[in-house]
Design a protein around this motif. Structure first.
Motif, PDB file in Angstrom:
ATOM      1  N   GLU A 184       0.835  -1.198   0.000  1.00  0.00           N
ATOM      2  CA  GLU A 184       0.000   0.000   0.000  1.00  0.00           C
ATOM      3  C   GLU A 184       0.875   1.255   0.000  1.00  0.00           C
ATOM      4  O   GLU A 184       0.575   2.232  -0.685  1.00  0.00           O
ATOM      5  N   ARG A 187       1.940   1.813  -3.423  1.00  0.00           N
ATOM      6  CA  ARG A 187       0.837   2.324  -4.246  1.00  0.00           C
ATOM      7  C   ARG A 187       0.685   3.842  -4.037  1.00  0.00           C
ATOM      8  O   ARG A 187       0.563   4.599  -4.987  1.00  0.00           O
ATOM      9  N   ASN A 373       3.785  -2.182 -11.877  1.00  0.00           N
ATOM     10  CA  ASN A 373       4.398  -2.454 -10.577  1.00  0.00           C
ATOM     11  C   ASN A 373       5.619  -3.337 -10.732  1.00  0.00           C
ATOM     12  O   ASN A 373       5.666  -4.191 -11.605  1.00  0.00           O
TER      13      ASN A 373
END
Ligand code: ARG
Length: 561
Positions: A184, A187, A373
């Protein structure tokens, strides 16, 4: 008895022009036994003696009295080739302590700075090289008797943490961060950069939040510490998986309260100059761009923290060597830091060593997934484990502990493929090559080790040294294997001297090839007790060396696979 040293002594009695140490260093082990077991090149003596190397070789061979442990001495093309008495040699090596290296380290302190991740960023596959080169060197130097200290110079300072806080407050929430952790955080980091392209004022907000961290604002510090803890938990989870051990976490933020005294010291030495409002150390005399120490606004930089860290480490640990391991793009940075310290008069600046490693690419060319990613290290490890499990299901479905072994072998494949080449070289990783049980791979070494274990397991109780006849191991195949065992310590020393675990990795492959040749040519578990005992005695030595070698490369050696 150490054959190489004895031969060096013998030569030293007959050569006055170079020292014993030089002689010892120049003795070679010919790759092909037909050229002798040890060879001494006479080229170096040629100048001092004003004679051709082949004449020197012939004269030396005539003046030397051949000791018992030498069977013959030949002179070929400027070399003196020594052939040892094989049975005696085999006995000496196998009965002796083939892994017992002189502890040249003498407790000298070697500090190794590696695996220094930046908080809030997961390790991706490219980081593996850093981690395993560092940990392997740590193990190698420790094996040689050095006092090793592993330091993680955590990247936990800089405006990017202000940006992360902005991103968290705008687009994140507590639950997501708690549940997904580092993923997270990554992100949010990516989101920030995407958004900042559209709205550059976000960068100003990032700087403001970072300056709140700097000023000790409670909310900012709490979030920052929380992100740091998440990053460390993640890091520790990976270290457990890889069996990597770190002694200290001393990150960049640790040096913040040491910077003003650093600046005082540097200016009192007169090496700080002002340039466009910033403070720099000019490195013209080294043909390097200046080292930027303080920005115009007075804030510090990556290099500033490294200057402070080096001085702190010297005072705190009094290292004999301090090794930094990073990707090669930081070459210039370390060059500047080291030269700045030298210019500041720190005589120990020459004890700082930067090891630049190459990149890891996947065969498919990408190290990112489709949505941009990166492939994280643990995803890579999981994939390796899964693929290895499939192979094990095919080859040895009855194996107990399958999952654990699959993980050890999968990780072994990844690590080995990264240590088998010069650290500086880029590696292109292919599953097909790395997972082969019969190529130049980790699984091949692990498999050979497990094969030795299986032979031993069936027979351990039977090995009886009094039933060992070393003259049964003087054929070329067995003798080659013994020689590779005896020269293994040389590869450990080369790996340490050149900061390259590669020498160990390559030596292990040679041992495995020689062992598998031996295994194919000779039945080991035969009825004749003497023959069986003798061959098992050699198998045992191979097993011990492979296990230690794998350990020095941070690779597990499962007994069955
Ligand atoms: N955190 C840095 C990076 O990820 C590496 C730190 C290396 N060590 C040091 N003392 N600068 O690039």
């Amino acid at each position: 008895m150490n054959f190489k040293e004895n031969i060096a002594n013998l030569l030293a009695e007959n050569i006055k022009d170079i020292s014993y140490e030089e002689i010892l260093l120049s003795i070679e082990i010919p790759p092909d036994s037909s050229k002798g077991d040890f060879a001494f090149p006479c080229f170096r003596l040629s100048k001092a003696l004003k004679k051709a190397p082949n004449i020197i070789a012939t004269e030396l061979s005539q003046s030397m009295i051949k000791p018992d442990y030498i069977e013959k001495i030949e002179t070929v093309a400027g070399y003196l080739n020594f052939f040892v008495g094989r049975a005696n040699y085999v006995k000496n090596i196998l009965e002796g302590n083939y892994l017992d290296i002189t502890k040249t380290g003498n407790k000298q302190v070697i500090l190794i700075d590696y695996a220094s991740l930046n908080i809030a960023k997961p390790f991706h596959i490219g980081h593996i090289k850093n981690v395993v080169v560092g940990d392997s060197l740590y193990r190698i130097f420790k094996f040689l008797g050095y006092n090793c200290i592993g330091i993680n110079h955590l990247g936990d300072w800089g405006t990017q943490f202000g940006k992360l806080i902005v991103a968290y407050r705008k687009w994140g929430n507590k639950e997501e961060v708690e549940n997904k952790g580092i993923v997270e955080l990554l992100r949010l980091y990516i989101k920030f950069h995407d958004e900042a392209e559209k709205d550059p004022t976000l960068n100003d907000q990032g700087r403001e939040w970072f300056s709140k961290i700097e000023k000790g604002d409670k909310e900012a510090i709490d979030i920052w510490n929380w992100f740091k803890d998440i990053s460390l938990d993640y890091f520790n989870m990976l270290c457990d998986k890889l069996d990597i051990h770190m002694d200290y976490f001393i990150g960049e933020s640790f040096y913040m309260d040491k910077l003003s005294s650093l600046i005082d010291t540097l200016s009192s030495k007169g090496i700080l100059t002002e340039s466009e409002g910033a403070q720099i150390i000019s490195l013209d005399e080294y043909n390097l761009p200046p080292c930027l120490v303080l920005k115009k606004d007075g804030s510090s930089l990556y290099a500033t923290r490294d200057l402070a860290a080096a001085i702190y480490r010297k005072n705190e640990f009094n290292f004999d060597k301090c090794i930094y391991i990073t990707a090669s793009e930081q070459k210039l940075h370390f060059n500047q830091v080291f030269k700045s310290l030298e210019k500041a008069g720190y005589t120990w600046a020459n004890k700082l060593i930067h090891i630049a490693h190459g990149l890891v690419n996947l065969e498919s060319g990408k190290i990112s997934t489709r949505n941009g990613n990166i492939i994280t290290l643990e995803e890579w490890i999981d994939e390796a484990t899964e693929k290895t499990l499939k192979i094990i299901e095919e080859k040895n479905p009855a194996l107990s502990n399958k999952l654990k072994v699959a993980e050890q072998v999968g990780i072994g494949a990844i690590i080995f493929s990264n240590l088998f080449y010069n650290s500086g070289k880029d590696v292109t990783f292919s599953w097909e090559t790395a997972l082969r049980f019969d190529g130049e791979t980790g699984p091949y070494v692990q498999y050979t080790h497990s094969r030795c274990c299986s032979l031993m397991r069936k027979n351990e109780a039977d090995i009886d040294v009094s039933h060992v006849d070393f003259s049964l191991l003087i054929d070329d195949t067995s003798f080659e294997l013994v020689k590779l065992i005896s020269s293994f310590p040389d590869s450990i020393i080369s790996s340490a001297e050149k900061y390259e675990p590669m020498y160990i990795a390559r030596h292990l492959i040679e041992i495995c090839k020689a062992f598998n040749k031996f295994y194919n040519e000779y039945a080991i578990l035969v009825d004749d007790a003497k023959v069986k005992n003798t061959r098992l005695y050699l198998v045992n030595a191979v097993r011990n060396v492979l296990r230690e070698g794998l350990n020095l490369l941070c690779i597990k050696a499962p007994e069955e696979m």
